[in-house]
Design a protein around this motif. Structure first.
Motif, PDB file in Angstrom:
ATOM      1  N   PHE A  96      87.264  -4.174 -35.281  1.00 28.89           N
ATOM      2  CA  PHE A  96      88.036  -3.833 -36.482  1.00 28.89           C
ATOM      3  C   PHE A  96      88.313  -5.074 -37.340  1.00 28.89           C
ATOM      4  O   PHE A  96      87.951  -5.105 -38.530  1.00 28.89           O
ATOM      5  CB  PHE A  96      89.337  -3.122 -36.098  1.00 28.89           C
ATOM      6  CG  PHE A  96      90.300  -2.952 -37.239  1.00 28.89           C
ATOM      7  CD1 PHE A  96      89.954  -2.176 -38.342  1.00 28.89           C
ATOM      8  CD2 PHE A  96      91.547  -3.562 -37.218  1.00 28.89           C
ATOM      9  CE1 PHE A  96      90.838  -2.015 -39.409  1.00 28.89           C
ATOM     10  CE2 PHE A  96      92.435  -3.403 -38.271  1.00 28.89           C
ATOM     11  CZ  PHE A  96      92.079  -2.632 -39.371  1.00 28.89           C
ATOM     12  N   PRO A  97      88.937  -6.131 -36.788  1.00 24.34           N
ATOM     13  CA  PRO A  97      89.106  -7.328 -37.628  1.00 24.34           C
ATOM     14  C   PRO A  97      87.779  -7.966 -38.022  1.00 24.34           C
ATOM     15  O   PRO A  97      87.672  -8.569 -39.094  1.00 24.34           O
ATOM     16  CB  PRO A  97      89.936  -8.273 -36.742  1.00 24.34           C
ATOM     17  CG  PRO A  97      89.743  -7.787 -35.351  1.00 24.34           C
ATOM     18  CD  PRO A  97      89.580  -6.304 -35.467  1.00 24.34           C
ATOM     19  N   LEU A  98      86.770  -7.807 -37.179  1.00 24.27           N
ATOM     20  CA  LEU A  98      85.452  -8.359 -37.525  1.00 24.27           C
ATOM     21  C   LEU A  98      84.879  -7.636 -38.743  1.00 24.27           C
ATOM     22  O   LEU A  98      84.333  -8.272 -39.653  1.00 24.27           O
ATOM     23  CB  LEU A  98      84.510  -8.230 -36.334  1.00 24.27           C
ATOM     24  CG  LEU A  98      83.089  -8.769 -36.506  1.00 24.27           C
ATOM     25  CD1 LEU A  98      83.115 -10.222 -36.945  1.00 24.27           C
ATOM     26  CD2 LEU A  98      82.307  -8.618 -35.203  1.00 24.27           C
ATOM     27  N   ALA A  99      85.017  -6.316 -38.782  1.00 27.35           N
ATOM     28  CA  ALA A  99      84.524  -5.541 -39.930  1.00 27.35           C
ATOM     29  C   ALA A  99      85.263  -5.925 -41.205  1.00 27.35           C
ATOM     30  O   ALA A  99      84.653  -6.070 -42.277  1.00 27.35           O
ATOM     31  CB  ALA A  99      84.664  -4.046 -39.653  1.00 27.35           C
ATOM     32  N   LEU A 100      86.581  -6.107 -41.115  1.00 23.69           N
ATOM     33  CA  LEU A 100      87.348  -6.509 -42.294  1.00 23.69           C
ATOM     34  C   LEU A 100      86.945  -7.903 -42.771  1.00 23.69           C
ATOM     35  O   LEU A 100      86.886  -8.171 -43.976  1.00 23.69           O
ATOM     36  CB  LEU A 100      88.842  -6.481 -41.973  1.00 23.69           C
ATOM     37  CG  LEU A 100      89.474  -5.093 -41.820  1.00 23.69           C
ATOM     38  CD1 LEU A 100      90.932  -5.213 -41.394  1.00 23.69           C
ATOM     39  CD2 LEU A 100      89.374  -4.291 -43.120  1.00 23.69           C
ATOM     40  N   THR A 101      86.672  -8.790 -41.817  1.00 24.35           N
ATOM     41  CA  THR A 101      86.250 -10.142 -42.188  1.00 24.35           C
ATOM     42  C   THR A 101      84.903 -10.120 -42.886  1.00 24.35           C
ATOM     43  O   THR A 101      84.672 -10.863 -43.851  1.00 24.35           O
ATOM     44  CB  THR A 101      86.174 -11.040 -40.944  1.00 24.35           C
ATOM     45  OG1 THR A 101      87.408 -10.972 -40.235  1.00 24.35           O
ATOM     46  CG2 THR A 101      85.903 -12.484 -41.331  1.00 24.35           C
ATOM     47  N   MET A 102      83.994  -9.271 -42.415  1.00 25.78           N
ATOM     48  CA  MET A 102      82.672  -9.170 -43.039  1.00 25.78           C
ATOM     49  C   MET A 102      82.779  -8.795 -44.509  1.00 25.78           C
ATOM     50  O   MET A 102      81.967  -9.249 -45.332  1.00 25.78           O
ATOM     51  CB  MET A 102      81.821  -8.130 -42.309  1.00 25.78           C
ATOM     52  CG  MET A 102      81.237  -8.600 -40.999  1.00 25.78           C
ATOM     53  SD  MET A 102      80.063  -7.370 -40.373  1.00 25.78           S
ATOM     54  CE  MET A 102      79.770  -8.009 -38.720  1.00 25.78           C
TER      55      MET A 102
END
Length: 415
Positions: free
Chosen positions: A330-336
């Motif tokens: 989830f935080p990885l997707a937002l960072t992308m």
């Protein structure tokens, strides 16, 4: 990644810190309106005399609202600036929470909940925009701070909503209204930020408009390959997350874990994600390709699924930890979203498209898991479905993580 250094007027250290606090407070308010209602849904259903159909609508409507209302955010931010729009979003959350706590009947309650969800939808989309706008060179750090806040807002409120309600006298209306206090705090801080940074905000808006006039316009995200990979990745991870938030205790209980421990397992799944929500964005911003991080998360999730299919009770706590690791997508997707665009307009469009399409894709997951169990009277097909979704999120995440940008030549041509 967006580079807006030329259009970024100087901001004092005090206001830089205050901006981070404002972003963190806004992020903290992006889940309590939902999780507090989930914890107090039973008393609310009884108090409003809701039928099962309406109760089902309430539990299923958040991702739908996020998907439908999120696209409004870039348009509003383009006209008024994201700071003013986020301040308005905090106001909508506050008013929605307070009004639904005094709603006399079901449909008024639903409308007030929808108002709060509208504020959350706007905030969801504009958080990456604000981070890129003010902290383009500290993207990982500030993204980590706000994604951690989102996770805390969900996990803490889910755990303390009932005790807080009991401490306030056991009236579910008061228990729901109490979560307007964090929204009020966020609104006050954003008002201070907006008034204190009026000249910088105006200069930044003017600078970004000048830049936009000289840049090649960002095309529609629906024709952009990178945007689609980000959106599908976001949708797959959101689907898995909603399934576990809604079904994990029931699945583990039916597999042989005692009910008290099953609740602890859900807390572990959510709790593991809190520190990872801070670490993951910083790691992601250090790599040109985020695929290796996606693979690590995917492997953790697939090991957990294999364990649930073979030795669900004996290894339950390990599987919960691994599922929490998998949830850091989830935080990885937002960072992308912040890493896959060079411009402010690109970040805004990608955030709206990625989250809106993603939340739409996430909606069927929890219903499909329940339907499979109802038809087969076994959790095995549902767990296999979860494994399939984890494989899909891993594949799409690897594609989304490639060093590509939504601006430029990577377009899907539709004839």
């Amino acid at each position: 990644m967006l580079d807006s250094s030329k259009s970024r007027p100087p901001v004092s250290r005090t206001f830089s810190v205050l901006l981070v606090i404002a972003i963190v407070l806004a992020a903290l308010n992006l889940r309590p309106a939902v999780t507090s209602l989930g914890a107090l849904l039973g008393p609310a259903i009884e108090g409003l005399q809701m039928n099962g159909f309406i109760a089902g609508i309430i539990t299923g409507v958040p991702p739908l609202c996020f998907a439908l209302l999120g696209p409004l955010a870039p348009k509003l931010a383009g006209k008024r600036g994201p700071e003013l729009v986020v301040m308005g979003a905090m106001g909508a959350i506050l008013v929605g929470i307070l009004l639904r706590s005094v709603a006399p009947e079901t449909w008024t309650f639903l409308l007030c909940t929808a108002l709060a969800l509208a504020g959350i939808a706007i905030g969801n989309v504009l958080m990456p925009v604000l981070v890129n706008r003010w902290f383009p060179h500290k993207l990982g750090l500030v993204t980590g701070a706000y994604t951690t806040s989102i996770s805390l807002g969900a996990a803490v409120v889910a755990g303390v909503a009932v005790p807080v309600n009991e401490a306030l006298g056991g009236n579910w209306r008061v228990g729901l209204a109490a979560w307007g206090i964090p929204a009020l705090a966020a609104l006050v801080v954003w008002l201070i930020v907006f008034l204190g940074l009026r000249s910088q905000i105006a200069a930044k808006n003017a600078g970004l408009k000048r830049e936009a006039s000289t840049q090649t316009p960002v095309g529609p995200m629906s024709k952009n390959a990178t945007a689609w990979w980000v959106a599908v990745f976001f949708g797959m991870q959101a689907s898995v997350a909603y399934i576990f938030m809604g079904w994990a205790p029931k699945i583990f209980t039916d597999l042989g874990v005692n009910p008290a421990s099953a609740g602890v397992l859900l807390a572990i799944i959510m709790g593991v994600g809190v520190p990872l929500a801070f670490v993951m964005p910083s790691l992601a911003s250090r790599f040109p390709h985020q695929g290796p991080l996606v693979i690590i998360n995917g492997v953790a999730g697939m090991i957990a699924i294999a364990g649930m299919l073979t030795i669900p009770v004996q290894g339950a706590y390990l599987w919960a930890v691994l599922l929490g690791v998998c949830g850091s997508n989830f935080p990885l997707a937002l960072t992308m979203i912040g890493l896959k665009s060079r411009t402010a307009a690109g970040v805004a469009k990608l955030s709206a498209f990625g989250q809106s399409v993603g939340y739409l894709l996430a909606i069927p997951g929890p219903f499909a898991v329940g339907a499979l169990h109802e038809v087969t009277q076994s959790w095995t097909p549902s767990i296999w479905l979860l494994g399939t979704l984890i494989v899909l999120q891993t594949v799409t995440g690897m594609m989304a993580g490639r060093p590509r940008y939504v601006e430029g030549e990577h377009r899907i041509e539709i004839h």
